[in-house]
Write a protein that holds these residues in place. Structure first.
Motif, PDB file in Angstrom:
ATOM      1  N   UNK B 523       0.833  -1.182   0.000  1.00 34.35           N
ATOM      2  CA  UNK B 523       0.000   0.000   0.000  1.00 34.35           C
ATOM      3  C   UNK B 523       0.874   1.241   0.000  1.00 34.35           C
ATOM      4  N   UNK B 524       1.909   1.239   0.828  1.00 29.29           N
ATOM      5  CA  UNK B 524       2.763   2.409   0.916  1.00 29.29           C
ATOM      6  C   UNK B 524       3.545   2.590  -0.387  1.00 29.29           C
ATOM      7  N   UNK B 525       3.997   1.470  -0.948  1.00 27.81           N
ATOM      8  CA  UNK B 525       4.834   1.554  -2.125  1.00 27.81           C
ATOM      9  C   UNK B 525       4.042   1.964  -3.358  1.00 27.81           C
ATOM     10  N   UNK B 526       2.841   1.412  -3.496  1.00 29.80           N
ATOM     11  CA  UNK B 526       2.071   1.656  -4.717  1.00 29.80           C
ATOM     12  C   UNK B 526       0.978   2.699  -4.536  1.00 29.80           C
ATOM     13  N   UNK B 527       0.846   3.224  -3.330  1.00 30.27           N
ATOM     14  CA  UNK B 527      -0.183   4.230  -3.090  1.00 30.27           C
ATOM     15  C   UNK B 527      -1.597   3.705  -3.256  1.00 30.27           C
TER      16      UNK B 527
END
Lengths: 342, 643, 337
Positions: B523-527
């Motif tokens: 989630x953090x990496x791909x937004x």
């Protein structure tokens, strides 16, 4: 278990089954009260020397089986110390040489009689199976896809009625109708057709095949339809179909790529199991349409009490069914990757 | 994906037998079959009273009496010996039914005993019995029966005996597998745990559960026996002293009915066979449906179209809670299920906004409408489900009213789903790589096959699966790997919203932690924006930014995660938290919520939580609370909040 | 665990004493083509003592052997090695008759209340079945009275309104109460509860746990509670035993283990159990990979391939339980002084 182990296990089992059939075939025709070989050798229709030849060929002067203590299902005491001096051994030896005895009726080798007829039966069963599978599977698929609509109910009722029809009766009714509407009344070819060109002959055979094939197709289509319908209904309710739908695949893509292969798995099993029943159907259809196949041979042999032919047909049929089962098992393992994991 | 919670079940019957009859009598196929069967039994029993002639004698016969067409004297004409076809036809039912029932009885007893013994005791005995069964199963039935009957004296007794003794193989197999299934059920283990012996368990636990199946199978076996008997008789192997339909056909067919054009002599006996066999088939098929009901729908049935029952209202969330843009804007969404005319309101008036990069927890007990809500977002409701009001805006487009083509585009490339129970959500006969490929090919058609292959490997590695597992089948994966593969698949088309439907249920705590960590990192990496459906309040507390608590299909409370856990306003949220164990306070005695969530087809008139609410007062029972807005974008549907 | 000075005279205090218990299963069927035999080491050398009225929680992931252990204690699986003493008597290997009479004193509750009740029986039939099997309370009235009492003790009041119903007419929580009543009717001394609440909704888990806690108070029943979720039994259990690959790796008072777990596995296991408080987001120790299969066990310490603090020696030394306090033990060589 890896693929090869699975393969070998299946092949070993098939061989064992064939052995069982061979043994069963021997004893069936000897234990039962009819005792065909003995009564056959006393058949008044046979000449004395032919009777004697048969006696020697089947070794009827010899004991039936080797001695296993007192365990003898035929007659206590009627057994040999030397296992090679028995009827059972002779039967096995004859079998390995493709020797199935002589027809009481025509006095021709049973193997020859069956050899000719085998192809006719394969032609009929092949055409009938192919048509019934294609039609049954297609209609079954369509019914499942359109579940709970009048199309589905129509297909379901059709399938159930088709399943309930006695094969021979459907054959008779179609023949009755066909004979009044220009269809040939039976047999495989019009007498005297052999002097005509090949294409003409083929057309003639085709004409003779139409009604038996339709009979066959209707009777067996019912089961394929029912199985395919319920199998696809189960598959379409599976979670992975919802996954496919969530992936945005079209209905056609889902049916083709996710539902069909999975739903076909039970059909493969049914096709194999059905081969046994198929033969039953062939007996009935060939009797009604005087089709010169194995089934017709059974009918004629029954009428004439021609036991060697009956015995030969039974062996041939049983072995074919065992082999067909083997092929189905292997196909299944090819289609379903989970099989080898078991 | 538990849709069964919203299926409307019939009123609970007081006993299984009564319940069975209630469902049975509604199954038209089974009832028609039963009536047809009863008619044929009555006809067989009272044959002498019905028939105008004695079927055995052909008194006063002249050559003119042969193959007479139907007349007032002979309703169905006469046969090859001048006998009355109608009388023979009526009497013929006796042989069919006698052979059918007695032969089937033999088969069922043998097959039943072998099946139960093999299935229950297992081990070497089972191996032996089932191998023997397999042997007999491949040997073609009818030819063997024909051979045996031909070799013995054709009598009714022999025919019954032979058909019966050869017809048990399918029964044995079915009974065995059912016994195995019953044996593995926990109540058998419980019976062993209380000290019950094998005999007790077989009689009280195995038999009652095998019996229904045995009855269905018995009906099939009867019909097969009847067909076999008629075939034998037709082949001239019938009992010469008994009149049977097969024999009538044998005589008619063999003695010139065809050339005489005597259709009545050919059609009549066959009609009898079809009548009885069809009766049994209908009954058997109907019984099977009654005893083993399939789901009412499947996933490819056409869905119901969205309707709008109310005019659109302003979004209930007036202000943005977060800086990031809104991805998914759900407004006043309602979903109903329509089954046989009854309507169940599964979701009512739910609104929320999902922002880019937000993880929203969706919590509530089972049957609260969580699954229905998320399936509605992508219009994946079952055939009986329907969006009855509201909008789902995604990039300004309303999914609720989108066409099938538009939907196919949004699905997976816009909103993808990580299903619970990846074992069932992956197709067992296709490799994992193949199933990922399919999604990419569908939504990113510009990619070359090589690029797709590379992407699949990238995706698998992203979730911690090495490339060599690409061509493996789902069953070759472990539970945790399957769930990772499911996540890789969900990410394959670069979605902006991922719905995770209880992605860690049934996984061990350590595997669950691995999956949760993975989701959080992705989630953090791909937004990504994630909707996380779960009943585990601990997971939500650790993972989510905001929480939507559902109860009885409505929003009970919606707020950011800290508010939900530290200042909940809805009594349902408060009670849920009291019931949830907390390792940081091991001494805390847990408090359960009394009662059960409402059934969706019988919702209470007022607040849906009122019957279980410790704080409920009169108003709660009659008036459904509004969704009150509290400071800090906090919504709670409770009358207590108003004051 | 060092076996020094364990005397039979202690048996009055302990209801159950398990000594070096092993349960191995043959892996796969030895066929024509597979060579040699492999064993699944489901339970491997477990020793455990349970005091009268005590509640011990067995914790671990699936495959750690906790369910097999309970089935072996119950006699539903035959122990491969080791001894089980129940109320001072050796019950490791019993014949059918002895086993049956023992069943009156040890009872079991299963995980799935939807599966553990026969759908064709009424609640009365289900609860009275143990009495019928054991020939207790031969008169119908007496039997009915005991069934009624058991149902009411299990919180199904009034019992009469439940007795003629069928399982499918009850909710999950009610069914689990019926299962408990079916165990109580024999008045057992020891109850084995195999994940009795994991299939139930969170909102009703507490009522079942509370019921078990009350029964323990009122009847003095000892309980072995098998679970993968320590949070649920936190206040209910006296002691906890953490299992990994067939072994107990740590055992101690509940509060000791929860507050200061000593074995690296227990530490990791506890760290990943989510706490329902967003303000307490803590550091999780997430072990990579999955539990190895119990056929080919790692050498040395079974946990070393996944252990975050493993040292070279862990590969060769199989650690025994080390006494950390009178009540707390753990099996890790790093703890040895």
């Amino acid at each position: 278990m890896n693929r090869y182990q699975f393969l070998w296990k299946k092949i070993a089992w098939a061989l064992f089954t064939i052995l069982f059939v061979v043994v069963l075939n021997f004893f069936l025709f000897r234990i039962l009260p009819g005792d065909p070989v003995r009564s056959g050798t006393r058949d008044p229709r046979l000449k004395k020397d032919a009777q004697e030849a048969l006696r020697i060929r089947f070794g009827l002067d010899k004991p039936v089986i080797p001695c296993f203590e007192t365990l003898n299902p035929i007659k206590p005491g009627d057994c040999a110390v030397n296992p090679f001096e028995t009827q059972f051994f002779l039967y096995l030896r004859n079998l390995t040489q493709g020797e199935l005895g002589y027809s009481f009726h025509t006095n021709r080798p049973v193997a020859d009689v069956l050899g000719e007829r085998l192809w006719n039966t394969i032609l009929l069963i092949g055409a009938g199976q192919l048509l019934s599978i294609v039609i049954g599977v297609l209609f079954g698929m369509f019914a499942a896809w359109k579940a709970r609509t009048s199309i589905d109910y129509g297909a379901l009722i059709t399938g159930l009625v088709a399943w309930s029809l006695p094969t021979f009766w459907l054959g008779i009714i179609l023949l009755f109708w066909g004979s009044n509407n220009g269809f040939p009344i039976g047999g495989k070819a019009t007498p005297g057709i052999s002097s005509f060109p090949f294409l003409y002959q083929a057309g003639d055979v085709f004409k003779h095949m139409i009604l038996p094939t339709i009979t066959y197709t209707i009777v067996y289509m019912g089961e394929y339809l029912l199985v395919m319908r319920s199998s696809l209904l189960d598959v379409l309710a599976e979670d992975y179909i919802l996954t496919a739908k969530a992936k945005g695949l079209t209905t056609f893509q889902i049916l083709k790529d996710h539902a069909l292969k999975n739903a076909m798995l039970p059909i493969v099993t049914i096709i194999a199991i059905n081969l046994g029943f198929t033969v039953a159907g062939a007996i009935q259809i060939e009797s009604v349409y005087s089709w010169p196949g194995l089934g017709g041979a059974v009918y004629e042999a029954l009428e004439r009490r021609d036991y060697p032919v009956l015995q030969g047909v039974f062996l041939l049929i049983a072995v074919s069914v065992v082999l067909a089962n083997l092929i189905a098992d292997l196909t299944y393992s090819f289609l379903d990757p989970r099989v080898q994991a078991d | 994906m538990a849709f069964q919670t919203v299926e409307i079940k019939p009123a609970v019957p007081s006993s299984p037998l009564l319940g069975f009859w209630r469902i049975f009598s509604k199954n038209r196929m089974a009832v028609v079959g039963l009536v047809m069967l009863v008619v044929s039994i009555v006809v067989a029993v009272f044959a002498p009273l019905i028939t105008p002639y004695d079927p055995q004698t052909s008194a006063g016969l002249t050559s003119g009496d042969i193959y007479n067409p139907p007349s007032a004297e002979h309703w169905l004409g006469t046969d090859d010996a001048g006998k009355d076809v109608f009388s023979s036809f009526i009497y013929g039912s006796r042989v069919s039914l006698i052979v059918g029932f007695f032969a089937a009885f033999i088969s069922i007893v043998i097959g039943g005993v072998i099946g139960i013994v093999a299935g229950y005791y297992g081990g070497r005995l089972e191996n032996l019995l089932m191998r023997f069964t397999d042997l007999l199963l491949v040997i073609p039935d009818l030819p063997l029966i024909v051979v045996i009957v031909a070799l013995t004296k054709p009598s009714l007794f022999n025919i019954i005996f032979v058909i019966g003794i050869l017809g048990w193989t399918t029964t044995a197999r079915i009974v065995r597998s059912q016994t195995l299934a019953v044996k593995s059920r926990k109540f058998v283990l419980r019976a062993r745990a209380i000290g019950a012996g094998n005999r007790h368990i077989i009689i009280h636990h195995v038999l009652p559960l095998v019996l229904p199946l045995l009855v269905v199978n018995a009906i099939l076996v009867i019909s097969l026996a009847i067909l076999n008997e008629s075939t034998l008789s037709f082949l001239g192997l019938g009992d010469p002293t008994a009149i049977s339909w097969g024999q009538m056909l044998n005589f008619a067919f063999g003695r010139g009915a065809m050339s005489a054009g005597a259709w009545w002599a050919l059609a009549t006996p066959g009609f009898g066979i079809v009548w009885v066999v069809l009766a049994l088939t209908l009954l058997g098929h109907g019984l099977e449906q009654v005893l083993n009901p399939r789901l009412e729908s499947h996933h490819l049935m056409p869905g119901r179209l969205t309707v709008q029952s109310e005019a659109e209202v302003e979004s209930t969330e007036k202000a943005r809670r977060r800086e990031s843009p809104v991805l998914l804007d759900v407004r006043n969404l309602s979903v109903q299920f329509v089954n046989n005319g009854t309507v169940a309101q599964a979701v009512q008036d739910v609104s929320f906004q999902l922002h880019e990069g937000e993880m929203m927890g969706l919590v509530g007990e089972s049957g609260c409408g969580k699954t229905t809500l998320i399936m509605a977002l992508n219009r994946l409701l079952p055939a009986s489900g329907q969006i009855s009001n509201g909008h789902v805006y995604f990039h300004g487009k309303d999914i609720a009213s989108a066409s099938e083509e538009e939907l196919a585009d949004v699905r997976w490339s816009g909103i993808s789903i990580v299903f619970q129970g990846a074992m069932n959500a992956l197709n067992p006969v296709r490799t994992v790589g193949d199933q990922i490929r399919e999604a990419i090919v569908k939504h990113i058609p510009t990619m070359t096959p090589d690029q797709v292959d590379k992407r699949i490997v990238e995706l698998l590695e992203l979730v911690g699966i090495t490339a060599d597992h690409k061509d493996h089948f789902p069953h070759q994966y472990s539970g945790g790997m399957r769930q990772r593969a499911m996540i890789a698949m969900a990410l394959s088309c670069n979605p902006q919203v991922v719905i995770a439907d209880e992605p860690t249920t049934a996984l061990d705590v350590m595997i669950q932690a691995q999956i949760l960590e993975l989701l959080d990192a992705l989630r953090k990496r791909l937004g990504l924006a994630i909707i996380f459906v779960t009943h585990d309040l601990g997971v939500v507390a650790e993972m989510c930014d905001s929480v939507l608590v559902m109860y009885g299909g409505v929003t009970a409370e919606h707020a950011d995660v800290d508010t939900i856990y530290n200042a909940p306003r809805h009594p349902y949220t408060q009670e849920l938290l009291k019931a949830f164990p907390d390792l940081s306070q091991p001494e805390k005695r847990l408090v359960s919520i009394p009662g059960y969530p409402p059934k969706l087809d019988a919702l209470p008139a007022g607040c849906r939580f009122a019957p279980r609410c410790p704080l409920a007062f009169e108003r709660c029972l009659v008036e459904m609370p509004k969704q009150y807005e509290l400071p800090g974008h906090h919504i709670a549907s409770c009358h207590l909040v108003e004051s | 665990m060092k076996q020094v000075g364990e005397k039979k005279t202690m048996t009055d205090e302990f209801i159950l004493e398990v000594q070096d218990l092993k349960k191995y299963f043959k892996a796969g069927r030895p066929g024509w083509f597979s060579r040699g035999e492999n064993f699944i080491h489901a339970v491997d050398d477990v020793s455990l003592k349970l005091k009268r009225g005590e509640v011990v929680a067995l914790v671990g992931e699936s495959g750690c052997g906790k369910s097999t252990l309970s089935l072996t204690l119950m006699g539903l699986e035959e122990a491969t090695e080791g001894t089980i003493l129940f109320e001072g008597n050796d019950i490791t290997h019993l014949n059918d008759r002895e086993r049956k009479s023992l069943r009156q004193r040890i009872q079991m509750i299963f995980q799935d209340p939807y599966e553990s009740l026969n759908p064709t029986q009424t609640i009365e039939e289900i609860v009275s079945e143990p009495l019928v099997v054991h020939g207790l309370a031969p008169s119908l009235d007496e039997r009915r009275e005991r069934v009624r009492r058991a149902l009411e003790d299990a919180g199904l009041k009034p019992a009469e309104s439940y007795m003629q119903r069928f399982p499918h007419q009850l909710s999950g929580g009610q069914r689990q109460r019926v299962v408990i009543a079916g165990a109580l009717v024999l008045e057992p001394h020891l109850l084995l509860a195999d994940e009795p609440v994991s299939m139930l909704d969170v909102s009703i888990r507490a009522e079942i746990i509370n019921l078990l806690a009350d029964l323990r108070q009122s009847r003095g029943i000892s309980v072995i509670f098998i679970t993968h979720d320590l949070g649920t039994v936190g206040y209910f259990a006296d002691r906890v035993a953490v299992m990994y690959l067939g072994r107990i790796v740590e055992i101690g008072k509940m509060i000791e283990v929860l507050e200061s777990p000593q074995h690296p596995y227990s530490q990791a296991l506890l760290s990943v159990i989510p706490v329902p408080n967003p303000r307490l987001r803590k550091k999780r120790v997430i072990l990579q990979g999955e539990t190895p299969n119990p056929i080919d066990l790692p050498t040395g310490c079974r946990f070393h391939p996944r252990c975050p603090v493993a040292i070279e020696r862990c590969k060769s030394i199989d650690p025994q339980l080390i006494e950390l306090s009178e009540t707390h033990r753990a099996a890790c060589i790093l703890l040895a002084k």
